[in-house]
Scaffold this motif. Structure first.
Motif, short mmCIF file in Angstrom:
data_model
loop_
_atom_site.label_atom_id
_atom_site.label_comp_id
_atom_site.label_asym_id
_atom_site.label_seq_id
_atom_site.Cartn_x
_atom_site.Cartn_y
_atom_site.Cartn_z
N THR A 180 8.93 6.41 4.10
CA THR A 180 7.89 6.66 3.10
C THR A 180 6.79 5.62 3.19
OG1 THR A 180 9.58 7.62 1.64
CG2 THR A 180 7.50 6.97 0.64
N ARG A 181 7.19 4.34 3.41
CA ARG A 181 6.17 3.29 3.53
C ARG A 181 5.29 3.51 4.76
NH1 ARG A 181 6.25 -1.23 6.40
NH2 ARG A 181 8.48 -1.00 6.84
N ASP A 220 -1.29 7.10 6.13
CA ASP A 220 -2.30 7.81 5.34
C ASP A 220 -3.43 6.87 4.94
OD1 ASP A 220 -3.05 10.30 3.83
OD2 ASP A 220 -2.87 8.91 2.14
N ALA A 221 -3.05 5.62 4.59
CA ALA A 221 -4.10 4.65 4.24
C ALA A 221 -4.97 4.32 5.46
CB ALA A 221 -3.45 3.38 3.69
N TYR A 222 -4.32 4.15 6.61
CA TYR A 222 -5.09 3.89 7.82
C TYR A 222 -6.02 5.05 8.16
CZ TYR A 222 -6.14 3.01 12.72
OH TYR A 222 -6.77 2.83 13.92
N LEU A 274 4.63 6.35 6.22
CA LEU A 274 3.74 7.48 5.95
C LEU A 274 2.58 7.06 5.06
CD1 LEU A 274 6.36 10.35 5.39
CD2 LEU A 274 4.87 10.02 7.39
N GLN A 275 2.87 6.25 4.07
CA GLN A 275 1.80 5.79 3.20
C GLN A 275 0.81 4.91 3.95
OE1 GLN A 275 3.84 3.90 -0.04
NE2 GLN A 275 4.44 5.86 -1.02
N GLU A 276 1.35 4.01 4.82
CA GLU A 276 0.45 3.17 5.61
C GLU A 276 -0.38 4.02 6.57
OE1 GLU A 276 2.93 0.38 7.54
OE2 GLU A 276 3.26 -0.87 5.75
N GLN A 324 -7.34 7.17 6.03
CA GLN A 324 -8.47 7.12 5.11
C GLN A 324 -9.44 5.99 5.48
OE1 GLN A 324 -6.90 6.88 1.17
NE2 GLN A 324 -5.91 8.91 1.24
#
Length: 386
Positions: free
Chosen positions: A262-263, A269-271, A265-267, A273
């Motif tokens: 999950t972390r 997604d942040a990258y 995937l979040q990183e 963006q």
């Protein structure tokens, strides 16, 4: 005087017999004694002395006594845990409960049957399993009589019939089960299947028996191969232990792995963006830089080149010194680089503020020379050179 004293009635005895001769004192004749006793009894019941005719009074008395004895003999008791099956001239009549009852002797016959006691019948033997192995199996069936009439008369021997049904059912179930299941994990299933099959079998014969429980005792392999099967059972237990340990480890590691996934995937997604926003900013800066480049291409190219060289050298630990002056001085390059990196973020904010002020100055002072580098936005765009 007594009859046998000397000189007194020497020729007589108490029974009225004459002496057989001389001074003979032997016992009286038994036949004559019985005849006299019979004649006296006949006189009691109405017959004359020495009469040989039939006496009706004696017959009536005998019949009355016989009737009384017959009536008394008909009373019987059924115990609390029993029920009585009554036959009338050999045909079933009724089933009586516990207590005191009466039956006509020689006409009715009663068979008491215990209907409350739970009895058990064992069965055991070496049997062939589905995978063609031999195993010794022991079972104990507990039953209770629920129909006394069927239990006594539907079959010749209900207990023997039940024993044969138990043995046949057990052999059938064992023959359709593997040895590993019989020895380890499938014991409860074997017990239930045997119970069901016994009930189906005895229901066809109406034995009057209700199966209360089936106890499947521990099965074992023949003594010749017992050690090998003990090793097999130990291996099965180790297998189950390893499986439980693996499941425990999986339950411990899986949440951590899910959290990391999950972390990540979040990183990502942040990258994503960040890259998209950065690209959009570059495009916006390029669109703003294009009119300035069209207005003064040479100045814009020079500025872009200088900014690019400044950025490249800013990331390098090498320092270029003009040696034409002849003077060489020591510089603490490491300290300077650390200060430069710490103040880099502040410089970016200052450049953006300077860019805003520069735009305001261009709007107010339209007569500024195009060759002046300050007349061009220093950080308007760093995407490349002409």
């Amino acid at each position: 005087m007594a009859w046998n004293e000397p000189g007194n009635n020497k020729d007589k005895d108490p029974w009225g017999n004459k002496p057989r001769g001389g001074n003979d004192q032997g016992p009286p004749d038994f036949d004559e004694l019985m005849k006299k006793l019979g004649s006296r009894m006949g006189g009691v019941f109405g017959g004359g002395k020495g009469s040989g005719g039939f006496s009706w009074g004696a017959a009536v008395v005998v019949l009355i006594l016989a009737a009384v004895v017959w009536g008394i003999s008909g009373f019987y008791t059924i115990k609390n845990a029993e029920q009585g099956v009554v036959l009338h001239f050999g045909q079933y009549k009724e089933t009586v409960s516990s207590g005191l009852h009466w039956k006509p002797t020689f006409i009715d016959k009663v068979y008491p049957v215990d209907t409350r006691t739970v009895r058990s019948i064992p069965a055991s033997g070496y049997m062939l399993t589905k995978d063609e192995n031999v195993v010794r199996v022991q079972i104990e069936v507990q039953y209770k009589v629920n129909d006394p009439k069927a239990y006594k008369f539907n079959v010749t021997d209900a207990v023997d019939s039940l024993s044969q049904a138990v043995d046949a059912s057990l052999r059938y179930v064992v023959g359709h089960t593997t040895m590993d299941d019989i020895l380890t994990t499938g014991r409860e299933q074997v017990r239930r299947d045997t119970w069901d099959l016994i009930n189906k079998t005895i229901a066809q014969y109406h034995l009057g028996i209700d199966i209360q429980d089936v106890n499947f005792l521990p099965a074992r392999a023949p003594d010749a191969v017992k050690a090998a099967f003990d090793d097999a059972i130990a291996a099965k237990e180790d297998e189950q232990r390893y499986i439980r340990e693996a499941e425990a480890y999986a339950s411990e590691v899986e949440p951590i792995a899910r959290g990391k996934a999950t972390r990540i995937l979040q990183e990502a997604d942040a990258y994503k963006q960040q890259v998209v926003l950065k690209a959009q900013g570059e495009v916006a800066r390029f669109n703003k830089l294009l009119p300035e480049y069209e207005a003064s291409p040479k100045v814009t190219r020079t500025r872009l080149y200088l900014e690019t060289i400044e950025q490249v050298y800013g990331n390098s630990s090498k320092v270029l010194v003009d040696g034409s002056s002849g003077n060489l001085m020591y510089l603490p390059l490491d300290k300077l680089m650390e200060k430069q990196q710490s103040s880099k973020a502040n410089d970016n904010n200052g450049d953006e503020l300077f860019q805003i002020q520069q735009r305001q100055g261009q709007a107010s002072d339209s007569g500024l020379s195009s060759s002046d580098p300050r007349g061009v936005n220093r950080n308007a765009g760093r995407t490349g050179r002409d």
